[in-house]
Motif scaffolding. Structure first.
Motif, PDB file in Angstrom:
ATOM      1  N   GLY A 186     -10.896   5.368 -41.472  1.00 35.61           N
ATOM      2  CA  GLY A 186     -12.148   5.757 -40.856  1.00 35.61           C
ATOM      3  C   GLY A 186     -12.955   6.749 -41.658  1.00 35.61           C
ATOM      4  N   ARG A 187     -12.483   7.095 -42.842  1.00 29.39           N
ATOM      5  CA  ARG A 187     -13.153   8.075 -43.688  1.00 29.39           C
ATOM      6  C   ARG A 187     -13.462   7.507 -45.080  1.00 29.39           C
ATOM      7  NH1 ARG A 187     -12.437   9.443 -39.230  1.00 29.39           N
ATOM      8  NH2 ARG A 187     -11.975  11.520 -38.392  1.00 29.39           N
ATOM      9  N   GLY A 188     -13.465   6.180 -45.185  1.00 28.04           N
ATOM     10  CA  GLY A 188     -13.861   5.571 -46.448  1.00 28.04           C
ATOM     11  C   GLY A 188     -12.743   5.014 -47.291  1.00 28.04           C
ATOM     12  N   THR A 189     -11.498   5.044 -46.786  1.00 27.43           N
ATOM     13  CA  THR A 189     -10.363   4.484 -47.509  1.00 27.43           C
ATOM     14  C   THR A 189      -9.859   3.245 -46.780  1.00 27.43           C
ATOM     15  OG1 THR A 189      -9.699   6.663 -48.313  1.00 27.43           O
ATOM     16  CG2 THR A 189      -8.044   4.917 -48.410  1.00 27.43           C
ATOM     17  N   VAL A 190      -9.610   2.176 -47.518  1.00 28.19           N
ATOM     18  CA  VAL A 190      -9.064   0.940 -46.975  1.00 28.19           C
ATOM     19  C   VAL A 190      -7.842   0.538 -47.781  1.00 28.19           C
ATOM     20  CG1 VAL A 190      -9.468  -1.571 -47.024  1.00 28.19           C
ATOM     21  CG2 VAL A 190     -11.046  -0.088 -45.803  1.00 28.19           C
ATOM     22  N   VAL A 191      -6.806   0.099 -47.082  1.00 34.15           N
ATOM     23  CA  VAL A 191      -5.629  -0.497 -47.711  1.00 34.15           C
ATOM     24  C   VAL A 191      -5.657  -1.988 -47.420  1.00 34.15           C
ATOM     25  CG1 VAL A 191      -3.103  -0.589 -47.790  1.00 34.15           C
ATOM     26  CG2 VAL A 191      -4.263   1.619 -47.497  1.00 34.15           C
ATOM     27  N   THR A 192      -5.525  -2.806 -48.457  1.00 33.26           N
ATOM     28  CA  THR A 192      -5.513  -4.255 -48.285  1.00 33.26           C
ATOM     29  C   THR A 192      -4.500  -4.860 -49.243  1.00 33.26           C
ATOM     30  OG1 THR A 192      -6.916  -6.229 -48.119  1.00 33.26           O
ATOM     31  CG2 THR A 192      -7.375  -4.708 -49.941  1.00 33.26           C
ATOM     32  N   MET A 202      -7.002  -5.686 -43.592  1.00 32.91           N
ATOM     33  CA  MET A 202      -7.405  -4.354 -44.035  1.00 32.91           C
ATOM     34  C   MET A 202      -7.067  -3.320 -42.966  1.00 32.91           C
ATOM     35  SD  MET A 202     -11.189  -5.275 -45.573  1.00 32.91           S
ATOM     36  CE  MET A 202     -11.556  -6.608 -44.418  1.00 32.91           C
ATOM     37  N   VAL A 203      -6.607  -2.164 -43.391  1.00 31.71           N
ATOM     38  CA  VAL A 203      -6.454  -1.028 -42.482  1.00 31.71           C
ATOM     39  C   VAL A 203      -7.229   0.137 -43.076  1.00 31.71           C
ATOM     40  CG1 VAL A 203      -4.233  -1.778 -41.550  1.00 31.71           C
ATOM     41  CG2 VAL A 203      -4.272  -0.320 -43.565  1.00 31.71           C
ATOM     42  N   PRO A 219     -14.880   2.817 -38.013  1.00 34.48           N
ATOM     43  CA  PRO A 219     -14.071   3.917 -37.479  1.00 34.48           C
ATOM     44  C   PRO A 219     -12.576   3.656 -37.601  1.00 34.48           C
ATOM     45  CG  PRO A 219     -15.798   3.275 -35.932  1.00 34.48           C
ATOM     46  CD  PRO A 219     -15.729   2.212 -36.986  1.00 34.48           C
ATOM     47  N   ALA A 220     -11.824   4.729 -37.636  1.00 30.71           N
ATOM     48  CA  ALA A 220     -10.374   4.608 -37.528  1.00 30.71           C
ATOM     49  C   ALA A 220     -10.033   4.146 -36.119  1.00 30.71           C
ATOM     50  CB  ALA A 220      -9.702   5.941 -37.824  1.00 30.71           C
ATOM     51  N   GLU A 221      -8.905   3.485 -35.974  1.00 33.55           N
ATOM     52  CA  GLU A 221      -8.563   2.925 -34.669  1.00 33.55           C
ATOM     53  C   GLU A 221      -8.172   3.980 -33.646  1.00 33.55           C
ATOM     54  OE1 GLU A 221      -6.017  -0.513 -34.940  1.00 33.55           O
ATOM     55  OE2 GLU A 221      -7.051  -1.188 -36.741  1.00 33.55           O
ATOM     56  N   TRP A 222      -7.869   5.194 -34.087  1.00 33.43           N
ATOM     57  CA  TRP A 222      -7.539   6.239 -33.124  1.00 33.43           C
ATOM     58  C   TRP A 222      -8.798   6.931 -32.582  1.00 33.43           C
ATOM     59  CZ3 TRP A 222      -6.005   6.831 -38.345  1.00 33.43           C
ATOM     60  CH2 TRP A 222      -6.799   7.694 -39.105  1.00 33.43           C
ATOM     61  N   GLU A 223      -9.972   6.591 -33.108  1.00 35.12           N
ATOM     62  CA  GLU A 223     -11.204   7.143 -32.571  1.00 35.12           C
ATOM     63  C   GLU A 223     -11.539   6.461 -31.239  1.00 35.12           C
ATOM     64  OE1 GLU A 223     -14.320   8.024 -35.528  1.00 35.12           O
ATOM     65  OE2 GLU A 223     -12.932   7.251 -37.039  1.00 35.12           O
ATOM     66  N   HIS A 236      -0.835  -9.924 -44.428  1.00 37.24           N
ATOM     67  CA  HIS A 236      -1.793  -8.961 -43.901  1.00 37.24           C
ATOM     68  C   HIS A 236      -1.252  -7.539 -43.980  1.00 37.24           C
ATOM     69  CE1 HIS A 236      -4.734 -11.446 -41.208  1.00 37.24           C
ATOM     70  NE2 HIS A 236      -4.875 -11.686 -42.487  1.00 37.24           N
ATOM     71  N   ALA A 237      -2.130  -6.604 -44.331  1.00 40.24           N
ATOM     72  CA  ALA A 237      -1.727  -5.201 -44.406  1.00 40.24           C
ATOM     73  C   ALA A 237      -1.351  -4.648 -43.045  1.00 40.24           C
ATOM     74  CB  ALA A 237      -2.848  -4.367 -45.015  1.00 40.24           C
ATOM     75  N   ASP A 238      -1.975  -5.155 -41.961  1.00 42.89           N
ATOM     76  CA  ASP A 238      -1.683  -4.572 -40.641  1.00 42.89           C
ATOM     77  C   ASP A 238      -0.313  -4.959 -40.119  1.00 42.89           C
ATOM     78  OD1 ASP A 238      -2.081  -7.195 -39.763  1.00 42.89           O
ATOM     79  OD2 ASP A 238      -3.385  -6.633 -38.093  1.00 42.89           O
ATOM     80  N   GLY A 239       0.428  -5.766 -40.862  1.00 40.54           N
ATOM     81  CA  GLY A 239       1.792  -6.077 -40.482  1.00 40.54           C
ATOM     82  C   GLY A 239       2.789  -5.016 -40.896  1.00 40.54           C
ATOM     83  N   TYR A 240       2.376  -4.134 -41.836  1.00 41.31           N
ATOM     84  CA  TYR A 240       3.357  -3.149 -42.302  1.00 41.31           C
ATOM     85  C   TYR A 240       2.763  -1.804 -42.704  1.00 41.31           C
ATOM     86  CZ  TYR A 240       2.236  -4.743 -47.153  1.00 41.31           C
ATOM     87  OH  TYR A 240       1.620  -5.087 -48.339  1.00 41.31           O
ATOM     88  N   VAL A 241       1.466  -1.604 -42.490  1.00 43.33           N
ATOM     89  CA  VAL A 241       0.821  -0.328 -42.798  1.00 43.33           C
ATOM     90  C   VAL A 241      -0.007   0.105 -41.602  1.00 43.33           C
ATOM     91  CG1 VAL A 241      -0.773   0.898 -44.319  1.00 43.33           C
ATOM     92  CG2 VAL A 241       0.724  -0.870 -45.272  1.00 43.33           C
ATOM     93  N   LEU A 242       0.094   1.387 -41.232  1.00 46.73           N
ATOM     94  CA  LEU A 242      -0.683   1.931 -40.123  1.00 46.73           C
ATOM     95  C   LEU A 242      -1.130   3.345 -40.475  1.00 46.73           C
ATOM     96  CD1 LEU A 242      -1.676   1.788 -37.126  1.00 46.73           C
ATOM     97  CD2 LEU A 242       0.544   2.773 -36.492  1.00 46.73           C
ATOM     98  N   PHE A 243      -2.449   3.536 -40.622  1.00 49.97           N
ATOM     99  CA  PHE A 243      -2.970   4.896 -40.759  1.00 49.97           C
ATOM    100  C   PHE A 243      -2.795   5.613 -39.433  1.00 49.97           C
ATOM    101  CE2 PHE A 243      -5.482   3.633 -44.565  1.00 49.97           C
ATOM    102  CZ  PHE A 243      -5.250   4.758 -45.346  1.00 49.97           C
TER     103      PHE A 243
END
Length: 344
Positions: free
Chosen positions: A150-156, A146-147, A8-12, A208-215
């Motif tokens: 929640g719909r099948g797309t990941v950024v890494t 990875m970020v 899931p996306a983190e906003w769920e 890490h992607a979560d240091g500079y990318v946020l869906f």
């Protein structure tokens, strides 16, 4: 493995959040300051959702004396670090029921700055305690690398997942290793993997992607750009921002990308290599986005406005976390959400 796994996306909606009261002695003279900041993060998260706080047996009394309140449940566990984002499994849903994805965490590659420790292998133990199945990846990663929307797309990032201290045997070329990882991610519901360059020089995590990318929504994300006042800008970051403006998500939609600027160096309390002043390393809780502020009032306020625009129904809570950031992480790194099971 089943293809009906969903990360899931983190906003769920979350059922609760795992955190830890386990400040390792490696923090040295900063232990008390880190605990003070950690206590504020735990208390803030608990305003919005239940917190299950993992605590080593010798610190149970200390944790109880923090008086966190009824929304924080103290759970004895063999944990010896606070970075729950990476040490714990990723909790996902399969047919609407929770499962634990084990990324085979090896202490961020067991770098000289942070060697692997016994408390790092918590994925199977925690899943067993919760009574949920574990599904193991075939490669080594950390959830912070990875970020997802929640719909099948990941950024890494290539700098992390392709680093020789994680996945050296997936092929002779980067492309072969990327293909192998992408094939395995299909088992976890990922249909589109976007590879950024990352930052191989980043201490411990290798970028890490979560240091500079946020869906912030499907097809929408925030990315930390380059401070125009920097004398030596990060060219990999510049390349990553440009790439995000050109790629599409799993639905073949161009990404809607908004850039925010980092706090300026002259306002930062610390300058060591591990210091990570990241606005986008925040936790999207039920009803709030919780992240750091770093003393650059103009940039702090601009980041707050961007987050409020991206999450208009949530409160934006910005906490001063200099000592935690000096260890290489932010609020996102401290937290691990359990998604609410899908209704029957």
């Amino acid at each position: 493995m089943s293809l009906d796994i969903k990360m899931p996306a983190e906003w769920e909606p979350h059922a609760f959040c795992f955190m830890a009261w386990a400040v390792h002695r490696e923090w040295g003279a900063d232990v008390a300051n880190v605990k003070q900041e950690l206590r504020e993060v735990i208390s803030t998260v608990a305003e919005y959702e239940p917190v299950r706080l993992l605590v080593p047996p010798d610190l149970i009394d200390e944790a109880r004396h923090q008086n966190f309140g009824s929304n924080v449940e103290i759970i004895p566990a063999p944990v010896d670090d606070i970075w729950m984002r990476d040490i714990l499994p990723t909790f996902a849903l399969r047919d609407g029921a929770p499962i634990a994805i084990d990324w085979n965490f090896n202490g961020w590659g067991s770098s000289p700055l942070r060697l692997a420790r016994p408390g790092d292998r918590l994925a199977g133990l925690l899943a067993s305690t919760l009574g949920i199945p574990t599904v193991a990846a075939s490669f080594i990663a950390e959830a912070g690398s990875m970020v997802t929307d929640g719909r099948g797309t990941v950024v890494t990032t290539k700098s992390c997942l392709l680093s020789p201290n994680r996945n050296p045997s997936f092929g002779r070329t980067d492309r072969q290793r990327m293909d192998a990882i992408e094939q395995n991610l299909l088992h976890f519901g990922v249909r589109r993997t976007i590879w950024l360059e990352g930052d191989a020089t980043e201490a411990i995590t290798n970028g890490h992607a979560d240091g500079y990318v946020l869906f912030t929504n499907p097809g929408k994300l925030l990315v930390e750009g380059i401070d125009p006042t920097e004398q030596r800008p990060n060219r990999c970051r510049e390349s990553d921002v440009n790439l995000l403006h050109t790629v599409v998500d799993e639905q073949n939609r161009p990404l809607h990308v908004k850039t925010i600027l980092p706090p300026r160096q002259r306002y930062l309390r610390f300058t060591q290599r591990t210091f990570a002043p990241c606005y986008l390393n925040g936790y999207v809780a039920n009803g709030a986005v919780i992240t750091g502020r770093f003393g650059d009032s103009e940039r702090d306020q601009a980041a707050e406005r961007s987050l409020q625009q991206a999450f208009p129904t949530r409160e934006i809570r910005m906490l001063r976390l200099d000592h935690i950031a000096a260890g290489g992480g932010g609020v996102h790194c401290l937290t691990k959400e359990m998604p609410k099971p899908a209704p029957n």
